[in-house]
Design a protein around this motif. Structure first.
Motif: not given
Length: 298
Positions: A147-164
């Motif tokens: 999904a495209a990020v709108v604004g300064a803060v985004e919340v994602v479900e961590a999926a990659t090793e880097g995100e986790l």
């Protein structure tokens, strides 16, 4: 079967998460009427965990059962959660910590975020002058396709090793978890936990930098929210709210349950959580106690 109360729903979620983690790690577990215990492995940095799930008919009998188990397991580090104020473990060397409200939110729309307030002149940020930032919750999961990020803060479900890894680091540093500092990958959230069905990790970024995180656990009846953390330098910007909103929107048909910290409780109330009980947390050894000997288990 009697329908579960909202408090029981929350208790079962907390117990179920630890039992599931024990299954991944191969830890021994034990359950009785109204309680569940996990013997976390030595060297993992996790205390033995006990969750009371129902009000005991006989508190003295329950206390005796638990103390016998702790001696059998040679328990040297313990965390016991009692939402009923039923047991008193003080005479066994345990310490009662600050009580925490157990809160539940019924399914429903997430309240819209109130308008931000601008920082005071000079950029100072205080209780009545919070820096205004554009915030958008963006949930990225297997079905979302990004999904495209709108604004300064985004919340994602961590999926990659880097995100986790970012989730784990932010939780350790933002909560903070003092015994786990400095943060080391896998010491708090082992790899097997990250892929456990029902468990999801959430990461908030501010202008691309990780600033907040939490973990959710869906047991099929409710979704529990755990480890809600924001790095100290980024608090009072609505980041915790956006994390919570992302979890709630990802589980629109589930009651949400959590144990609130003193700082987090006002936010949870604004989001529609209602207190169902107050949990007493017992820990062993108590603050300032030396390391217990082999026969000093409570």
């Amino acid at each position: 079967m009697e329908p579960r109360s909202r408090l029981e729903l929350a208790n079962d979620n907390a117990a179920g998460q630890w039992l599931a983690l024990a299954g991944v790690e191969g830890w021994e577990t034990r359950s009785g009427t109204g309680w569940a215990a996990v013997r976390c492995g030595d060297g993992t940095g996790n205390a033995h965990q006990v969750q009371l799930t129902r009000a005991p008919a006989d508190a003295a009998e329950l206390t005796g059962q638990l103390v016998a188990l702790f001696r059998e397991w040679d328990t040297r580090w313990l965390s016991l959660v009692d939402p009923y104020g039923a047991v008193d473990l003080s005479r066994f060397g345990c310490e009662r910590t600050l009580p925490t409200p157990v809160m539940v939110r019924d399914p429903g729309p997430v309240p819209s975020r109130p308008g931000g307030r601008r920082a005071a002149a000079g950029g100072a940020v205080g209780p009545t002058a919070v820096e205004e930032v554009a915030v958008a919750a963006v949930v990225v999961g297997p079905e979302a396709g990004g999904a495209a990020v709108v604004g300064a803060v985004e919340v994602v479900e961590a999926a990659t090793e880097g995100e986790l890894a970012d989730v784990e680091r932010v939780v350790v540093e933002g909560f903070p978890v003092a015994p786990r500092l400095p943060w080391r990958r896998g010491a708090t959230f082992p790899a097997g936990w990250d892929v456990l069905a029902g468990r999801r990790s959430w990461l908030a970024r501010l202008r691309g930098e990780p600033v907040g995180a939490c973990v959710s656990w869906d047991d099929g009846a409710s979704v529990g929210v755990y480890w809600v953390a924001v790095l100290p330098e980024h608090r009072s910007r609505g980041i915790a709210r956006e994390l919570m909103a992302a979890v709630l929107r990802a589980h629109p048909d589930r009651p949400a349950v959590l144990s609130a910290t003193l700082l987090g409780e006002p936010l949870y109330r604004r989001l529609g959580f209602v207190e169902q009980g107050v949990a007493t947390w017992w820990r062993y050894p108590g603050t300032g106690m030396g390391a217990p000997g082999p026969t000093a288990a409570p």
